[in-house]
Each structure stands twice: as C-alpha cells, then as structure tokens.
Design a protein around this motif. Structure first.
Motif, mmCIF file in Angstrom:
data_model
loop_
_atom_site.group_PDB
_atom_site.id
_atom_site.type_symbol
_atom_site.label_atom_id
_atom_site.label_comp_id
_atom_site.label_asym_id
_atom_site.label_seq_id
_atom_site.Cartn_x
_atom_site.Cartn_y
_atom_site.Cartn_z
ATOM 1 N N THR A 2 -2.927 -0.777 -6.864
ATOM 2 C CA THR A 2 -3.242 -1.242 -5.519
ATOM 3 C C THR A 2 -4.741 -1.447 -5.405
ATOM 4 O OG1 THR A 2 -3.572 0.956 -4.619
ATOM 5 C CG2 THR A 2 -1.340 0.093 -4.541
ATOM 6 N N THR A 4 -6.513 -0.101 -3.352
ATOM 7 C CA THR A 4 -7.131 1.093 -2.782
ATOM 8 C C THR A 4 -7.980 1.831 -3.792
ATOM 9 O OG1 THR A 4 -5.169 2.382 -3.273
ATOM 10 C CG2 THR A 4 -5.323 1.422 -1.059
ATOM 11 N N GLY A 13 -1.912 1.659 2.914
ATOM 12 C CA GLY A 13 -1.030 1.096 3.925
ATOM 13 C C GLY A 13 -1.622 -0.122 4.612
ATOM 14 N N ALA A 14 -2.931 -0.314 4.445
ATOM 15 C CA ALA A 14 -3.576 -1.479 5.043
ATOM 16 C C ALA A 14 -3.347 -2.679 4.137
ATOM 17 C CB ALA A 14 -5.071 -1.210 5.214
ATOM 18 N N THR A 15 -3.758 -3.823 4.589
ATOM 19 C CA THR A 15 -3.548 -5.033 3.810
ATOM 20 C C THR A 15 -4.834 -5.438 3.117
ATOM 21 O OG1 THR A 15 -4.051 -6.438 5.687
ATOM 22 C CG2 THR A 15 -1.740 -5.854 5.346
ATOM 23 N N GLN A 23 -1.058 -11.042 1.103
ATOM 24 C CA GLN A 23 -1.461 -9.718 1.554
ATOM 25 C C GLN A 23 -0.650 -8.650 0.833
ATOM 26 O OE1 GLN A 23 -3.982 -9.046 3.918
ATOM 27 N NE2 GLN A 23 -4.369 -11.189 3.463
ATOM 28 N N ARG A 24 -1.347 -7.707 0.192
ATOM 29 C CA ARG A 24 -0.694 -6.568 -0.455
ATOM 30 C C ARG A 24 -0.514 -5.477 0.580
ATOM 31 N NH1 ARG A 24 -3.873 -5.630 -6.087
ATOM 32 N NH2 ARG A 24 -3.140 -7.495 -7.124
ATOM 33 N N GLN A 25 0.683 -4.927 0.613
ATOM 34 C CA GLN A 25 0.951 -3.847 1.552
ATOM 35 C C GLN A 25 1.848 -2.808 0.898
ATOM 36 O OE1 GLN A 25 2.824 -5.938 4.858
ATOM 37 N NE2 GLN A 25 1.021 -5.497 6.090
ATOM 38 N N LEU A 27 3.636 0.276 2.771
ATOM 39 C CA LEU A 27 3.825 0.940 4.056
ATOM 40 C C LEU A 27 4.874 2.031 3.918
ATOM 41 C CD1 LEU A 27 3.997 -2.294 6.223
ATOM 42 C CD2 LEU A 27 2.022 -0.792 5.919
ATOM 43 N N THR A 100 7.768 0.092 2.165
ATOM 44 C CA THR A 100 7.778 -1.361 2.143
ATOM 45 C C THR A 100 6.638 -1.774 1.223
ATOM 46 O OG1 THR A 100 8.660 -1.515 4.375
ATOM 47 C CG2 THR A 100 7.557 -3.470 3.511
ATOM 48 N N ARG A 102 4.867 -5.097 -0.381
ATOM 49 C CA ARG A 102 4.767 -6.566 -0.288
ATOM 50 C C ARG A 102 3.499 -7.076 -0.954
ATOM 51 N NH1 ARG A 102 5.472 -6.045 5.752
ATOM 52 N NH2 ARG A 102 7.710 -6.082 6.026
#
Length: 174
Positions: A2, A4, A13-15, A23-25, A27, A100, A102
């Motif tokens: 990620t 992050t 959890g943010a995009t 947008q990577r997410q 959640l 989730t 994405r």
C-alpha cells in the motif's frame, strides 16, 4: 503493497492515486471473532504447580474474496503452554475482518494487502481475545509480542521463489 509505507502517504484506509490514476483503498468494514477455544486438560491440578510454562505460538492467515471488492481475512493464533511435557492450556482464536480493497491493479499488491496489511490490523484484536481467554481460565496475564507480518510475507515470497527455482528431481526407472 500500500502507499501507506511512504512518508507522504495518506492514513490507512484513506485513498491515494496509484500509477494508473485509480484510487487505492483498504477500508475496514467489520472485525469479529470467527472462532475461539480454550482447553485446560490438567485442571485443577495445573493450578497447584509452579507456573513457568514454555509457550509455543503459531500464527496463520487466510484470505477469501467475497462479493465485489470485499475480502475476508482470518488471522488464526494458537498458543500452547506446557509445563514440562504436559499441556497446561491450549488457546486458539480466529480473528476475522471484512475489508474493502480497491484500486490495486497488480495481483501481487492485493496479495500483500491480504497477507500483511490486514493481519497487522487484526493482530491487536486477536491478542486481546487470547489474553482475555487465558486470564478467564485462571492463568496469569499473557502478553503476545508484536508480529511483523510484512517480514513474514516477504519470507513466504522468498521461500516460494526458491522452491520455484529448484528443479524437481527426475524419476529414475531401473
């Protein structure tokens, strides 16, 4: 994995945009105990013995795709405490989460999220479940040490690559 991991990355959890602009997410939708068990085979005699156990901690993860972008990740933690050769207690917790996921275009990235990022989020909950069960069983507090799931995942990848690089032995017929 990620975004992050970089200093300028958004909070978990943010995009964040990936190279393709999507947008990577990741959640977190739900955390729950899927299964938990505790065995104290030597009760009540175990409580009369000097408490200096040898602990064995086993950790396993499993990810299963659900509908759409949903993913269920299950972190199974098993702790066996032995006094000599006798099992004082055996406790297992399967801490699960629905996430989730994405915007990850590469399968390797999504695999890393499922195998490292999600278990990192689940572990504190599993540790609390294990500690609570052990304490309710009448034993002293048990504090599991943090686990670096990122390093475990990289180890797993290295072993898989090494096995793939090793040629299979030829069968000989006499």
């Amino acid at each position: 994995m990620t975004d992050t991991a970089t200093p300028d990355a958004p909070a978990p959890g943010a995009t964040a945009p990936n190279a393709a602009g999507a947008q990577r997410q990741v959640l977190l939708q739900k955390i729950y105990v899927k299964d938990a068990s505790l065995e104290v085979p030597l009760a009540p005699q175990v409580f009369t013995k000097q408490w200096q156990p040898q602990l064995d901690v086993q950790v396993n993860t499993e990810a299963k795709p659900l509908e759409g972008d949903a993913l269920q990740v299950v972190l199974a933690v098993t702790v066996t405490a032995k006094l000599g050769e006798e099992v004082a207690f055996l406790v297992e917790a399967q801490q699960a989460g629905i996430f989730t996921v994405r915007g990850f275009t590469q399968p390797e990235e999504k695999a890393a999220v499922a195998a490292a990022y999600c278990p990192n989020l689940l572990f504190p909950f599993a540790r609390e479940t294990i500690a609570d069960l052990v304490q309710r069983a009448g034993f002293p507090q048990l504090l599991l040490q943090p686990i670096n799931f990122d390093a475990l995942y990289l180890e797993h990848l290295q072993r898989a690559r090494a096995q793939a690089a090793t040629p299979a032995p030829a069968n000989s017929v006499n």
